[in-house]
Design an enzyme around this catalytic site. Sequence first.
Site, mmCIF file in Angstrom:
data_model
loop_
_atom_site.group_PDB
_atom_site.id
_atom_site.type_symbol
_atom_site.label_atom_id
_atom_site.label_comp_id
_atom_site.label_asym_id
_atom_site.label_seq_id
_atom_site.Cartn_x
_atom_site.Cartn_y
_atom_site.Cartn_z
ATOM 1 N N ASN A 219 1.054 -1.431 0.074
ATOM 2 C CA ASN A 219 0.323 -0.085 0.253
ATOM 3 C C ASN A 219 0.927 1.066 0.227
ATOM 4 O O ASN A 219 2.251 1.149 0.181
ATOM 5 C CB ASN A 219 -0.827 -0.312 1.649
ATOM 6 C CG ASN A 219 -1.992 -1.267 1.106
ATOM 7 O OD1 ASN A 219 -2.160 -1.659 0.462
ATOM 8 N ND2 ASN A 219 -2.624 -0.920 2.396
ATOM 9 N N ASP A 287 -4.976 -5.308 2.110
ATOM 10 C CA ASP A 287 -5.966 -6.148 2.372
ATOM 11 C C ASP A 287 -5.836 -7.877 2.166
ATOM 12 O O ASP A 287 -6.705 -8.672 3.078
ATOM 13 C CB ASP A 287 -6.653 -5.641 1.965
ATOM 14 C CG ASP A 287 -7.874 -4.223 2.443
ATOM 15 O OD1 ASP A 287 -7.567 -4.283 4.044
ATOM 16 O OD2 ASP A 287 -8.595 -3.269 1.665
ATOM 17 N N PRO A 314 -5.296 -10.964 8.374
ATOM 18 C CA PRO A 314 -6.702 -10.224 9.806
ATOM 19 C C PRO A 314 -6.537 -8.638 9.398
ATOM 20 O O PRO A 314 -5.661 -8.639 9.288
ATOM 21 C CB PRO A 314 -5.070 -10.549 9.965
ATOM 22 C CG PRO A 314 -4.375 -11.178 9.440
ATOM 23 C CD PRO A 314 -4.442 -11.436 8.345
ATOM 24 N N ILE A 316 -6.209 -6.549 11.890
ATOM 25 C CA ILE A 316 -5.205 -5.908 13.054
ATOM 26 C C ILE A 316 -6.275 -5.397 14.101
ATOM 27 O O ILE A 316 -6.647 -5.880 15.424
ATOM 28 C CB ILE A 316 -4.129 -5.567 12.894
ATOM 29 C CG1 ILE A 316 -3.248 -6.395 11.532
ATOM 30 C CG2 ILE A 316 -3.150 -5.363 14.337
ATOM 31 C CD1 ILE A 316 -1.735 -6.308 10.693
ATOM 32 N N LYS A 348 -17.071 2.246 9.975
ATOM 33 C CA LYS A 348 -15.777 1.920 10.106
ATOM 34 C C LYS A 348 -15.331 1.323 12.281
ATOM 35 O O LYS A 348 -14.837 0.244 12.244
ATOM 36 C CB LYS A 348 -14.687 2.136 10.012
ATOM 37 C CG LYS A 348 -13.221 1.614 9.823
ATOM 38 C CD LYS A 348 -12.543 2.374 8.642
ATOM 39 C CE LYS A 348 -12.974 1.974 7.427
ATOM 40 N NZ LYS A 348 -11.719 2.623 6.420
HETATM 41 O O1 C5P Z 1 -10.589 -0.505 6.840
HETATM 42 P P1 C5P Z 1 -9.280 -0.543 6.576
HETATM 43 O O2 C5P Z 1 -8.638 -0.515 6.189
HETATM 44 O O3 C5P Z 1 -10.436 1.232 6.245
HETATM 45 O O4 C5P Z 1 -9.429 0.610 7.989
HETATM 46 C C1 C5P Z 1 -8.511 1.476 8.235
HETATM 47 C C2 C5P Z 1 -8.000 1.012 9.768
HETATM 48 O O5 C5P Z 1 -7.756 -0.856 9.978
HETATM 49 C C3 C5P Z 1 -6.644 1.250 10.177
HETATM 50 O O6 C5P Z 1 -6.394 1.841 11.574
HETATM 51 C C4 C5P Z 1 -5.982 0.356 10.115
HETATM 52 O O7 C5P Z 1 -4.591 0.010 10.850
HETATM 53 C C5 C5P Z 1 -6.904 -0.466 10.178
HETATM 54 N N1 C5P Z 1 -6.350 -1.895 10.086
HETATM 55 C C6 C5P Z 1 -5.544 -3.180 10.030
HETATM 56 N N2 C5P Z 1 -6.067 -4.624 9.824
HETATM 57 C C7 C5P Z 1 -6.330 -4.388 8.606
HETATM 58 C C8 C5P Z 1 -6.680 -3.177 7.662
HETATM 59 C C9 C5P Z 1 -7.282 -2.413 8.198
HETATM 60 O O8 C5P Z 1 -5.419 -2.412 11.364
HETATM 61 N N3 C5P Z 1 -6.395 -5.590 8.320
#
Ligand code: C5P
Length: 410
Positions: A219, A287, A314, A316, A348
């Site tokens: 990313n 993702d 996963p 996190i 979220k």
């Molecule tokens: O779902 P999205 O990626 O938009 O969510 C963003 C938030 O979720 C951020 O705080 C990111 O660090 C966390 N996140 C995570 N593990 C993932 C995807 C996102 O901790 N696999």
Amino acid sequence: MEATRLSGRKILLIVGGGIAAYKSLELVRLIRKAGAQVQAVLTASGAQFVTPMSLAALTGHPVRQDLFLPDDETAMGHIELSRWADLIVVAPATAGLIGKAANGLADDLASTLLIATDKQALWAPAMNVRMWLHPAVQANVDRLKRFEGFHQAALIGPDDGEMACGEFGPGRMAEPAAILAAIDGLLAGAGGRSLAGRKAVVTAGPTFEPIDPVRGLTNRSSGKQGYAIAAALARLGAEVTLVSGPVALGAPTGVARVWVETATEMQAAVHAALPADIAVMSAAVADWRVDGVASGKIKKAPGGPPTLSLIENPDILAGVARAGPQRPALVVGFAAETADLAANARAKLSRKGCDWIVGNDVSDDVFGNDANAVTLFLKNGAEETWPRQSKTAVARALADRIAAHFSEPQ
Ligand code: C5P
């Protein structure tokens, strides 16, 4: 002046060379009377105006004058002195000290300290009016003020008035009582609160999911915001573990960095850092990862490109927010959105089970940029929009907000 706000705080006073140095002795007395500790660094020219003996007697600490003293380096050298301080006060701040700090010159203990620290500094200039008004000095003062995130230079004075040299105009050092009030204000700026004794885990940067030994999925994330948050939490006294994906940034002072590459590794490192009081998940986690990473480099073949089979990584943040008894008391996530920030951030917040979401409008050029505009969404429905500011300022505002949260009745 209430003594409580300053009590127990630590002030590092740098005394430069100027007739106003005698007022610094009075400043030491006032700071100590308000309950704070003071250690003094005296420059060579400062020592022409006040003696180390007076400063030592008034501060109750040995006075530091030299950069290279074997005893000082084993006791408290320039790095330790900077770590020790909650705030650095430069009084009197001469044209020389301002000029050196503004240009990164470090050739004695005082100037080295000013470069070696990330603590905030309060400057109380004192010099002849013509020196103060000289464009070179004014340019240096402007430079200092722009070093946000480092000295975060705050200035008090100089005052207008008659000067020791017989001239009249701006150049007199601010009065000790006024400097004390500014110190109080700056320490209160961090909410006057600390995160000492709290543990925090912060994720930052991208993850890198290998396809084969030479390729991968990742990313876009510079890690700047997460690193600044780790630094800001540490600055307030938290014990910080920074779980970082591959980025080109140095570890902030006082932060324990754990390098990871993949989301799976990041998740394991985050859970290894628990229990913690605070989790701030700012990493841009991929993702998906590739199912069945090739052990050798995938060759270009006449049959066309390979098909990658992806599996979900996963989450996190969601995992930490649902970590049962290990769940940190405050779990903060990020939402980078290009549209419908509030709706997406709120969704979220509940989907991931976190307490706060820092909503980040990435519609205009945030990646790798130094500025950021965020809105904080709280689980209780409250919402705080912060002005567009540097990532360092966002980080400090967030750390202050976190410290305020922990000092509210729970
Ligand atoms: O779902 P999205 O990626 O938009 O969510 C963003 C938030 O979720 C951020 O705080 C990111 O660090 C966390 N996140 C995570 N593990 C993932 C995807 C996102 O901790 N696999």
